[in-house]
Design a protein around this motif. Structure first.
Motif, PDB file in Angstrom:
ATOM      1  N   ALA A   1      -5.070   1.280  -2.627  1.00  0.00           N
ATOM      2  CA  ALA A   1      -4.694   1.216  -4.040  1.00  0.00           C
ATOM      3  C   ALA A   1      -4.254   2.595  -4.505  1.00  0.00           C
ATOM      4  CB  ALA A   1      -5.854   0.694  -4.879  1.00  0.00           C
ATOM      5  N   HIS A   2      -3.961   2.681  -5.800  1.00  0.00           N
ATOM      6  CA  HIS A   2      -3.448   3.900  -6.398  1.00  0.00           C
ATOM      7  C   HIS A   2      -4.365   4.320  -7.543  1.00  0.00           C
ATOM      8  CE1 HIS A   2      -0.159   1.563  -4.646  1.00  0.00           C
ATOM      9  NE2 HIS A   2       0.401   2.732  -4.331  1.00  0.00           N
ATOM     10  N   LYS A   3      -4.928   5.501  -7.453  1.00  0.00           N
ATOM     11  CA  LYS A   3      -5.876   5.970  -8.456  1.00  0.00           C
ATOM     12  C   LYS A   3      -5.274   5.936  -9.856  1.00  0.00           C
ATOM     13  CE  LYS A   3      -8.409   9.094  -5.348  1.00  0.00           C
ATOM     14  NZ  LYS A   3      -8.805  10.498  -5.105  1.00  0.00           N
ATOM     15  N   TYR A   4      -4.013   6.261  -9.947  1.00  0.00           N
ATOM     16  CA  TYR A   4      -3.371   6.357 -11.260  1.00  0.00           C
ATOM     17  C   TYR A   4      -3.400   5.024 -11.996  1.00  0.00           C
ATOM     18  CZ  TYR A   4       0.181   7.329 -14.792  1.00  0.00           C
ATOM     19  OH  TYR A   4       0.848   7.474 -15.981  1.00  0.00           O
ATOM     20  N   ILE A   5      -2.975   3.948 -11.300  1.00  0.00           N
ATOM     21  CA  ILE A   5      -2.905   2.662 -11.974  1.00  0.00           C
ATOM     22  C   ILE A   5      -4.298   2.139 -12.284  1.00  0.00           C
ATOM     23  CG2 ILE A   5      -2.842   1.267  -9.868  1.00  0.00           C
ATOM     24  CD1 ILE A   5      -0.822   0.633 -13.084  1.00  0.00           C
ATOM     25  N   LEU A   6      -5.259   2.375 -11.395  1.00  0.00           N
ATOM     26  CA  LEU A   6      -6.627   1.930 -11.659  1.00  0.00           C
ATOM     27  C   LEU A   6      -7.223   2.676 -12.842  1.00  0.00           C
ATOM     28  CD1 LEU A   6      -8.100   1.603  -8.042  1.00  0.00           C
ATOM     29  CD2 LEU A   6      -6.795  -0.055  -9.374  1.00  0.00           C
TER      30      LEU A   6
ATOM     31  N   VAL B   1     -13.814   2.519 -16.183  1.00  0.00           N
ATOM     32  CA  VAL B   1     -14.777   2.783 -15.105  1.00  0.00           C
ATOM     33  C   VAL B   1     -14.082   3.476 -13.942  1.00  0.00           C
ATOM     34  CG1 VAL B   1     -16.376   1.730 -13.461  1.00  0.00           C
ATOM     35  CG2 VAL B   1     -16.215   0.839 -15.801  1.00  0.00           C
ATOM     36  N   PHE B   2     -12.910   3.000 -13.575  1.00  0.00           N
ATOM     37  CA  PHE B   2     -12.165   3.660 -12.508  1.00  0.00           C
ATOM     38  C   PHE B   2     -11.723   5.059 -12.945  1.00  0.00           C
ATOM     39  CE2 PHE B   2     -11.298  -0.613 -10.550  1.00  0.00           C
ATOM     40  CZ  PHE B   2     -11.903  -0.319  -9.338  1.00  0.00           C
ATOM     41  N   TYR B   3     -11.385   5.213 -14.228  1.00  0.00           N
ATOM     42  CA  TYR B   3     -11.004   6.537 -14.703  1.00  0.00           C
ATOM     43  C   TYR B   3     -12.153   7.516 -14.524  1.00  0.00           C
ATOM     44  CZ  TYR B   3      -9.565  10.357 -17.702  1.00  0.00           C
ATOM     45  OH  TYR B   3      -9.249  11.602 -18.165  1.00  0.00           O
ATOM     46  N   ALA B   4     -13.368   7.082 -14.902  1.00  0.00           N
ATOM     47  CA  ALA B   4     -14.534   7.943 -14.717  1.00  0.00           C
ATOM     48  C   ALA B   4     -14.800   8.195 -13.238  1.00  0.00           C
ATOM     49  CB  ALA B   4     -15.753   7.299 -15.372  1.00  0.00           C
ATOM     50  N   MET B   5     -14.531   7.202 -12.405  1.00  0.00           N
ATOM     51  CA  MET B   5     -14.767   7.336 -10.974  1.00  0.00           C
ATOM     52  C   MET B   5     -13.876   8.406 -10.360  1.00  0.00           C
ATOM     53  SD  MET B   5     -14.254   4.463  -7.967  1.00  0.00           S
ATOM     54  CE  MET B   5     -15.510   3.362  -8.617  1.00  0.00           C
TER      55      MET B   5
ATOM     56  N   MET C   1     -18.358  13.524 -11.928  1.00  0.00           N
ATOM     57  CA  MET C   1     -18.838  13.227 -10.577  1.00  0.00           C
ATOM     58  C   MET C   1     -17.812  12.364  -9.849  1.00  0.00           C
ATOM     59  SD  MET C   1     -22.858  12.473 -11.379  1.00  0.00           S
ATOM     60  CE  MET C   1     -23.297  12.483  -9.631  1.00  0.00           C
ATOM     61  N   ALA C   2     -16.551  12.776  -9.967  1.00  0.00           N
ATOM     62  CA  ALA C   2     -15.442  12.002  -9.420  1.00  0.00           C
ATOM     63  C   ALA C   2     -15.526  11.899  -7.905  1.00  0.00           C
ATOM     64  CB  ALA C   2     -14.114  12.634  -9.830  1.00  0.00           C
ATOM     65  N   GLU C   3     -15.072  10.737  -7.402  1.00  0.00           N
ATOM     66  CA  GLU C   3     -14.982  10.535  -5.966  1.00  0.00           C
ATOM     67  C   GLU C   3     -13.867  11.424  -5.409  1.00  0.00           C
ATOM     68  OE1 GLU C   3     -16.712   8.617  -3.986  1.00  0.00           O
ATOM     69  OE2 GLU C   3     -17.869   7.347  -5.350  1.00  0.00           O
ATOM     70  N   SER C   4     -14.194  12.181  -4.379  1.00  0.00           N
ATOM     71  CA  SER C   4     -13.198  13.095  -3.814  1.00  0.00           C
ATOM     72  C   SER C   4     -12.708  12.667  -2.433  1.00  0.00           C
ATOM     73  CB  SER C   4     -13.786  14.515  -3.713  1.00  0.00           C
ATOM     74  OG  SER C   4     -14.969  14.501  -2.924  1.00  0.00           O
TER      75      SER C   4
ATOM     76  N   GLY D   1       0.797  -1.225   0.000  1.00  0.00           N
ATOM     77  CA  GLY D   1       0.000   0.000   0.000  1.00  0.00           C
ATOM     78  C   GLY D   1       0.820   1.260   0.000  1.00  0.00           C
ATOM     79  N   ASP D   2       2.131   1.175  -0.269  1.00  0.00           N
ATOM     80  CA  ASP D   2       3.001   2.360  -0.288  1.00  0.00           C
ATOM     81  C   ASP D   2       2.493   3.364  -1.318  1.00  0.00           C
ATOM     82  OD1 ASP D   2       4.541   1.194   1.605  1.00  0.00           O
ATOM     83  OD2 ASP D   2       6.146   0.543   0.244  1.00  0.00           O
ATOM     84  N   LEU D   3       2.458   4.626  -0.940  1.00  0.00           N
ATOM     85  CA  LEU D   3       2.066   5.747  -1.785  1.00  0.00           C
ATOM     86  C   LEU D   3       0.607   5.641  -2.260  1.00  0.00           C
ATOM     87  CD1 LEU D   3       5.262   6.020  -4.025  1.00  0.00           C
ATOM     88  CD2 LEU D   3       4.770   7.230  -1.894  1.00  0.00           C
ATOM     89  N   SER D   4      -0.188   4.811  -1.601  1.00  0.00           N
ATOM     90  CA  SER D   4      -1.593   4.692  -2.002  1.00  0.00           C
ATOM     91  C   SER D   4      -2.329   5.997  -1.727  1.00  0.00           C
ATOM     92  CB  SER D   4      -2.266   3.540  -1.249  1.00  0.00           C
ATOM     93  OG  SER D   4      -2.272   3.791   0.145  1.00  0.00           O
ATOM     94  N   ASP D   5      -3.308   6.281  -2.573  1.00  0.00           N
ATOM     95  CA  ASP D   5      -4.076   7.517  -2.408  1.00  0.00           C
ATOM     96  C   ASP D   5      -5.583   7.272  -2.419  1.00  0.00           C
ATOM     97  OD1 ASP D   5      -4.248   6.778  -5.014  1.00  0.00           O
ATOM     98  OD2 ASP D   5      -3.611   8.686  -5.875  1.00  0.00           O
ATOM     99  N   VAL D   6      -5.992   5.997  -2.310  1.00  0.00           N
ATOM    100  CA  VAL D   6      -7.409   5.688  -2.198  1.00  0.00           C
ATOM    101  C   VAL D   6      -7.554   4.396  -1.413  1.00  0.00           C
ATOM    102  CG1 VAL D   6      -7.488   4.368  -4.359  1.00  0.00           C
ATOM    103  CG2 VAL D   6      -9.583   5.420  -3.474  1.00  0.00           C
ATOM    104  N   GLN D   7      -8.639   4.298  -0.692  1.00  0.00           N
ATOM    105  CA  GLN D   7      -8.937   3.095   0.088  1.00  0.00           C
ATOM    106  C   GLN D   7     -10.353   2.639  -0.239  1.00  0.00           C
ATOM    107  OE1 GLN D   7      -7.694   2.282   4.384  1.00  0.00           O
ATOM    108  NE2 GLN D   7      -9.808   2.937   4.680  1.00  0.00           N
TER     109      GLN D   7
END
Length: 410
Positions: free
Chosen positions: A55-60, A66-70, A75-78, A34-40
């Motif tokens: 996880a990491h938003k970038y790689i997802l 679907v994750f890109y749109a998320m 209406m991105a998750e903040s 989980g190093d440098l993760s920016d979402v849970q």
């Protein structure tokens, strides 16, 4: 006017990242630590206690639209945590493993269906293919009933059909397992309705008797003939009792009380006296499926075949034999001469960007293989036109792939 840094947040466009950029910094160890993760993610609340995944938003975002749109849509998750209650934790873990490493190490008969559901939910067709291939080639035969019932529960029709085909091919083994006696009545009916079960009807009957006895035990009932009939319900009519001989009928359903005296009399009279079968039991023998008849060639289509030298085309009749990804092709010329014949595993062959030839009555046409999407193969002729082919609509010659009779996508 002062210039704007092109890398600043002001000038940067909301554009999906290049799928190949930066992938080397993400590894399995990065996911686990989980190093440098920016979402849970909080996953599986609908099934019990939720499990947390970092996880990491970038790689997802790179791997899944679907994750890109998320994370980058209107209406991105903040917030720092995303709740996903309707995914099973094991399946979500498999999906993350695939997103980071292109592999799934913990795919099992129990979680392959939820993993396929995750693949569909997050638009990951290649992961869906991994799930379907697992069912076809890697799953233990004894586990296919567990997967079948889970697939029915989750409405995963692709896996339901693949499991039923496994049951067809290995029915003689599967009906002897403990898992068979534990399946639901609807699953039992689904299996007995198949006309290509590779087992003797007497063995099928004995398995149904065992299932009925265990069903009575689960309901705390005496396994009498009446109670076993009640547990079977209309599944009883799917056993093809007229295919049993006199000895088998006498020692089996006549002795156990599963069939009524009137039913037994009608079957005996039908078998020995030519009296029409007036009961709902089919007397049609179960045939082997096309996939099981691997030793027989089946004529498919009149095509143009590429010569062994690859320099000319000639009319031919294409035939095939085999099952799943292992096919034997036999392209026979109009004069009866075999043009080409080879055995090959399709999945070991087809890769994105591979050149193809398109056989039509107007002559060959160049094309490019794009990818496999579930059970279909996508082929592109130019940037505007894509087609999809079934497995048996791909002909292989000398490490070349030839597609024909493809239907336009969209």
């Amino acid at each position: 006017m002062a210039s704007v840094d092109p890398n600043s947040s002001i000038s940067r466009k909301r554009k999906r990242p290049d799928p190949d950029s930066g992938l080397q910094i993400y590894t399995k160890e990065t996911l686990v630590s989980g190093d440098l993760s920016d979402v849970q993610f909080s996953v599986g609340g609908d099934f019990g206690e939720a499990k947390l995944f970092k996880a990491h938003k970038y790689i997802l975002s790179i791997r899944s639209p679907v994750f890109y749109a998320m994370f980058h849509g209107s209406m991105a998750e903040s917030g720092p945590q995303v709740d996903i209650p309707d995914c099973m934790p094991d399946a979500f873990a498999n999906m993350l493993s695939y997103l980071y490493t292109d592999t799934v190490e913990n795919l099992t008969a129990d979680n392959v269906v939820p993993t396929l559901r995750c693949a569909d939910k997050y638009d990951l067709p290649q992961l869906a293919t991994v799930c379907l291939e697992f069912v076809e080639t890697r799953m233990n035969i004894g586990e296919c009933l567990v997967t079948l019932e889970r697939a029915v529960q989750w409405n995963a029709d692709d896996i339901v059909e693949k499991c039923l085909r496994l049951v067809e091919r290995h029915c003689d083994v599967i009906v002897q397992t403990e898992q068979f006696t534990a399946i639901a009545q609807d699953t039992l009916k689904m299996i007995l309705q198949r006309s290509a079960l590779a087992a003797d009807e007497h063995d099928i009957y004995l398995a149904v008797e065992r299932w009925a006895v265990e069903a009575c035990k689960r309901s705390n009932l005496e396994p009498s003939g009446i109670n076993r009939r009640a547990m079977l319900g209309d599944a009883l009519c799917l056993v093809r009792f007229p295919l049993l001989n006199g000895v088998q009928l006498t020692a089996g359903p006549a002795k156990s009380g599963l069939l009524l005296d009137s039913e037994l009399l009608n079957i005996f009279l039908h078998q020995n006296g030519g009296v029409p079968n007036q009961l709902p039991f089919s007397q049609e023998r179960r045939s082997r499926s096309t996939a099981q008849r691997a030793d027989q060639f089946k004529q498919v289509e009149e095509v143009f075949a590429l010569s062994p030298a690859g320099s000319w085309w000639q009319p031919a009749i294409l035939q095939w034999a085999g099952e799943r990804g292992s096919l034997m092709w036999n392209a026979t010329g109009m004069d009866g001469t075999v043009v080409a014949e080879q055995a090959v595993r399709v999945k070991d062959f087809l890769k994105g960007g591979q050149p193809l030839y398109h056989m039509t009555t107007l002559g060959p046409r160049a094309a490019t293989y794009v990818k496999q999407h579930r059970t279909k193969h996508i082929v592109r002729f130019d940037t505007q036109e894509e087609t999809e082919c079934g497995l048996y609509q791909l002909l292989l010659h000398n490490s070349q792939v030839v597609a024909w009779k493809a239907s336009k996508v969209g």
